[in-house]
Design a protein around this motif. Structure first.
Motif, mmCIF file in Angstrom:
data_model
loop_
_atom_site.group_PDB
_atom_site.id
_atom_site.type_symbol
_atom_site.label_atom_id
_atom_site.label_comp_id
_atom_site.label_asym_id
_atom_site.label_seq_id
_atom_site.Cartn_x
_atom_site.Cartn_y
_atom_site.Cartn_z
ATOM 1 N N LYS A 1 8.582 22.105 -3.037
ATOM 2 C CA LYS A 1 8.247 21.491 -1.745
ATOM 3 C C LYS A 1 8.821 20.087 -1.687
ATOM 4 O O LYS A 1 8.727 19.317 -2.650
ATOM 5 N N GLN A 2 9.434 19.761 -0.542
ATOM 6 C CA GLN A 2 9.905 18.416 -0.265
ATOM 7 C C GLN A 2 8.806 17.642 0.459
ATOM 8 O O GLN A 2 8.197 18.147 1.400
ATOM 9 N N ASP A 3 8.561 16.429 0.038
ATOM 10 C CA ASP A 3 7.539 15.596 0.664
ATOM 11 C C ASP A 3 7.981 14.149 0.564
ATOM 12 O O ASP A 3 9.082 13.852 0.081
ATOM 13 N N ASP B 1 7.227 -7.356 5.492
ATOM 14 C CA ASP B 1 6.695 -6.669 6.675
ATOM 15 C C ASP B 1 7.435 -5.352 6.926
ATOM 16 O O ASP B 1 7.867 -5.059 8.047
ATOM 17 N N SER B 2 7.578 -4.560 5.870
ATOM 18 C CA SER B 2 8.324 -3.307 5.966
ATOM 19 C C SER B 2 7.397 -2.107 5.815
ATOM 20 O O SER B 2 6.295 -2.214 5.290
ATOM 21 N N ASP B 3 7.883 -0.955 6.277
ATOM 22 C CA ASP B 3 7.148 0.308 6.200
ATOM 23 C C ASP B 3 8.189 1.412 6.025
ATOM 24 O O ASP B 3 8.916 1.730 6.974
ATOM 25 N N ILE B 4 8.281 1.982 4.815
ATOM 26 C CA ILE B 4 9.360 2.915 4.521
ATOM 27 C C ILE B 4 8.806 4.220 3.955
ATOM 28 O O ILE B 4 7.642 4.289 3.527
ATOM 29 N N LEU B 5 9.646 5.265 3.957
ATOM 30 C CA LEU B 5 9.321 6.549 3.365
ATOM 31 C C LEU B 5 10.244 6.808 2.178
ATOM 32 O O LEU B 5 11.459 6.631 2.283
ATOM 33 N N ILE B 6 9.654 7.229 1.065
ATOM 34 C CA ILE B 6 10.418 7.563 -0.130
ATOM 35 C C ILE B 6 10.231 9.056 -0.400
ATOM 36 O O ILE B 6 9.122 9.507 -0.707
ATOM 37 N N PRO B 7 11.301 9.862 -0.286
ATOM 38 C CA PRO B 7 11.176 11.301 -0.515
ATOM 39 C C PRO B 7 10.970 11.620 -1.999
ATOM 40 O O PRO B 7 11.383 10.877 -2.887
ATOM 41 N N PHE B 8 10.329 12.761 -2.244
ATOM 42 C CA PHE B 8 10.210 13.294 -3.595
ATOM 43 C C PHE B 8 10.110 14.815 -3.509
ATOM 44 O O PHE B 8 9.869 15.388 -2.438
ATOM 45 N N THR B 9 10.280 15.460 -4.644
ATOM 46 C CA THR B 9 10.234 16.921 -4.722
ATOM 47 C C THR B 9 9.255 17.328 -5.804
ATOM 48 O O THR B 9 9.256 16.754 -6.901
ATOM 49 N N ILE B 10 8.411 18.311 -5.501
ATOM 50 C CA ILE B 10 7.521 18.878 -6.513
ATOM 51 C C ILE B 10 7.895 20.345 -6.714
ATOM 52 O O ILE B 10 8.011 21.103 -5.751
ATOM 53 N N THR B 11 8.134 20.720 -7.956
ATOM 54 C CA THR B 11 8.552 22.070 -8.306
ATOM 55 C C THR B 11 7.613 22.619 -9.377
ATOM 56 O O THR B 11 7.475 22.017 -10.452
ATOM 57 N N ILE B 12 6.983 23.745 -9.089
ATOM 58 C CA ILE B 12 6.063 24.359 -10.036
ATOM 59 C C ILE B 12 6.868 25.253 -10.995
ATOM 60 O O ILE B 12 7.679 26.064 -10.535
ATOM 61 N N PRO B 13 6.680 25.113 -12.298
ATOM 62 C CA PRO B 13 7.412 25.966 -13.243
ATOM 63 C C PRO B 13 7.114 27.449 -13.014
ATOM 64 O O PRO B 13 6.093 27.814 -12.417
ATOM 65 N N PHE C 1 -2.186 13.829 -1.952
ATOM 66 C CA PHE C 1 -1.280 14.964 -1.800
ATOM 67 C C PHE C 1 -2.000 16.204 -2.333
ATOM 68 O O PHE C 1 -2.397 16.231 -3.499
ATOM 69 N N ILE C 2 -2.161 17.212 -1.487
ATOM 70 C CA ILE C 2 -2.886 18.419 -1.855
ATOM 71 C C ILE C 2 -1.986 19.625 -1.595
ATOM 72 O O ILE C 2 -1.592 19.883 -0.451
ATOM 73 N N TYR C 3 -1.659 20.346 -2.675
ATOM 74 C CA TYR C 3 -0.729 21.468 -2.569
ATOM 75 C C TYR C 3 -1.372 22.752 -3.095
ATOM 76 O O TYR C 3 -2.275 22.705 -3.939
ATOM 77 N N ASN C 4 -0.860 23.874 -2.588
ATOM 78 C CA ASN C 4 -1.234 25.202 -3.085
ATOM 79 C C ASN C 4 0.050 26.007 -3.305
ATOM 80 O O ASN C 4 0.266 27.053 -2.695
ATOM 81 N N LEU C 5 0.898 25.509 -4.176
ATOM 82 C CA LEU C 5 2.204 26.105 -4.429
ATOM 83 C C LEU C 5 2.109 27.142 -5.540
ATOM 84 O O LEU C 5 1.420 26.923 -6.540
ATOM 85 N N GLY D 1 0.825 -1.189 0.000
ATOM 86 C CA GLY D 1 0.000 0.000 0.000
ATOM 87 C C GLY D 1 0.863 1.243 0.000
ATOM 88 O O GLY D 1 2.074 1.191 0.263
ATOM 89 N N MET D 2 0.223 2.390 -0.283
ATOM 90 C CA MET D 2 0.962 3.643 -0.383
ATOM 91 C C MET D 2 0.058 4.781 0.070
ATOM 92 O O MET D 2 -1.098 4.864 -0.337
ATOM 93 N N LEU D 3 0.613 5.674 0.904
ATOM 94 C CA LEU D 3 -0.135 6.798 1.458
ATOM 95 C C LEU D 3 0.785 8.007 1.592
ATOM 96 O O LEU D 3 2.014 7.855 1.608
ATOM 97 N N PRO D 4 0.215 9.208 1.694
ATOM 98 C CA PRO D 4 1.054 10.376 2.000
ATOM 99 C C PRO D 4 1.736 10.203 3.359
ATOM 100 O O PRO D 4 1.116 9.736 4.322
ATOM 101 N N ALA D 5 3.000 10.590 3.422
ATOM 102 C CA ALA D 5 3.771 10.384 4.656
ATOM 103 C C ALA D 5 3.414 11.400 5.729
ATOM 104 O O ALA D 5 3.451 11.077 6.931
ATOM 105 N N TYR D 6 3.062 12.631 5.336
ATOM 106 C CA TYR D 6 2.835 13.689 6.315
ATOM 107 C C TYR D 6 1.483 14.367 6.072
ATOM 108 O O TYR D 6 1.419 15.503 5.604
ATOM 109 N N PRO D 7 0.387 13.696 6.380
ATOM 110 C CA PRO D 7 -0.927 14.311 6.161
ATOM 111 C C PRO D 7 -1.158 15.490 7.095
ATOM 112 O O PRO D 7 -0.655 15.511 8.230
ATOM 113 N N ASP D 8 -1.908 16.465 6.630
ATOM 114 C CA ASP D 8 -2.261 17.634 7.423
ATOM 115 C C ASP D 8 -3.683 17.448 7.941
ATOM 116 O O ASP D 8 -4.640 17.399 7.158
#
Length: 375
Positions: free
Chosen positions: A72-74, A131-143, A62-66, A45-52
């Motif tokens: 933004k790093q997430d 039986d693992s649970d990991i975080l994979i970072p990514f970056t979103i950049t608005i042109p 993932f909901i952004y207002n950039l 399964g996959m979910l946002p790591a840092y929900p607000d």
């Protein structure tokens, strides 16, 4: 006299045979032709790591207002509940909606010009340990330019890699398992919310028969459907989002009869409404959708309806309407009645023709002087 009675009996039997034959043929011709997201896996399964907690749906999307040029790093949280190593790959994609308003991420190899092109993932391929649970970072950049104000949609996709080697001569389809998390980015600016009803249609749909029906019951049910019974109405609303933010409209359908009495008022219970708490699905900016809406009531053979669709959007503050009229006429039943009448008239003239033909075949006798019925 016996000869004449025998001929009359033969004519009656022939006429009865022709009538029965025509009836059987008519029944065969008229009756027999009608026979005939986000995805989640049980292992991974996959979910946002840092929900607000202040942002609705942020625990699933993932909901952004950039703003333009903002970065933004997430991270995305991935878990493996199984007891085996699962090889996967991650990639971002643009997204749209299906014709009925359901969210639809594009294919891995589809062109990326929006959210799918703005996201960079640190790890593209990896092996998920048991039986693992990991975080994979990514970056979103608005042109910084060439980006419209308003909503943009995409997704981060997790695809399970199949490392099995196909055997020689093996054929068939390879099933690909994908799960994804939606990504919504709203570029700040003047918000425009405009919705237009492009079309409002209707059509008949047959009510499904029971599964354990016998052959005779199925044939009878098919005949009833053919002449106009056992059917319901399906409405279709075509919507166009003319604004710059995504809309999640709702609808109420009102049906009135020829006497202006309300015979139906209902909200469409679509798949989207049950899962995402909105009835007509999601419409992205400058996109359109077409949603079927089923009315469960069985319609009569003959009736007239006035139907109005009230579609609300902008949190119910604005409404657009569409109307249509429905005249229900049992054309197939009328055709069957006319066909039966035609057969009756045809049998009548066939019988007259046969009587005349038999009369013409009777031997002629010239009555002589002094003859009568007794001699």
């Amino acid at each position: 006299m016996n000869c004449i009675n025998n001929m009359a009996l033969r004519r009656f039997k022939q006429t009865k045979y022709y009538t029965l034959s025509f009836s059987i043929i008519l029944f065969i011709l008229l009756v027999l032709p009608s026979r005939v997201s986000a995805i989640e896996s049980s292992d991974i399964g996959m979910l946002p790591a840092y929900p607000d907690p202040e942002v609705e749906f942020s625990d699933s999307w993932f909901i952004y207002n950039l703003d333009l040029g903002e970065t933004k790093q997430d991270a995305v949280r991935i878990f493996n509940k199984s007891d085996e190593v699962i090889p996967i790959k991650l990639y971002p994609v643009d997204a749209g909606t299906t014709t009925d308003g359901n969210f639809a991420p594009y294919d891995e190899f589809a062109e990326r010009s929006g959210v799918g092109a703005w996201i960079e993932i640190d790890q593209y391929r990896l092996d998920l340990e048991p039986d693992s649970d990991i975080l994979i970072p990514f970056t979103i950049t608005i042109p910084t330019e060439d980006v419209d104000v308003g909503d943009h949609a995409g997704a981060i996709i997790l695809e399970r890699i199949n490392r099995s080697i196909p055997r020689a001569g093996q054929t068939g389809l390879e099933l690909v398992s994908r799960i994804g998390v939606r990504v919504f980015e709203t570029v700040p600016g003047e918000v425009k919310k405009e919705l237009n009803i492009k079309e409002f249609k209707w059509q008949f749909q047959a009510i499904a028969e029971k599964r354990d029906a016998t052959t005779l019951e199925s044939l009878w049910y098919s005949f009833l459907k053919f002449i106009g019974f056992k059917r319901q109405l399906v409405f279709g609303i075509g919507l166009e989002n003319q604004g710059n933010v995504r809309l999640e409209p709702t609808a109420t359908i009102v049906v009135k009869n020829i006497f202006n009495q309300t015979v139906g008022m209902f909200e469409p219970a679509t798949y989207a409404k049950k899962i995402q708490k909105h009835s007509l699905g999601m419409i992205l900016p400058q996109k359109d959708t077409f949603v079927p809406i089923f009315w469960s009531k069985e319609v009569p053979l003959l009736d007239y309806y006035k139907v109005m669709a009230n579609v609300s959007f902008d949190d119910g503050n604005r409404t657009v309407q569409a109307k249509t009229n429905i005249l229900i006429i049992p054309y197939n039943l009328i055709g069957v009645v006319l066909a039966v009448l035609f057969l009756i008239v045809l049998m009548y003239y066939i019988r007259r023709f046969m009587i005349i033909r038999e009369k013409l075949r009777l031997p002629k006798h010239q009555v002589l002087v002094g003859e009568n019925l007794t001699n």
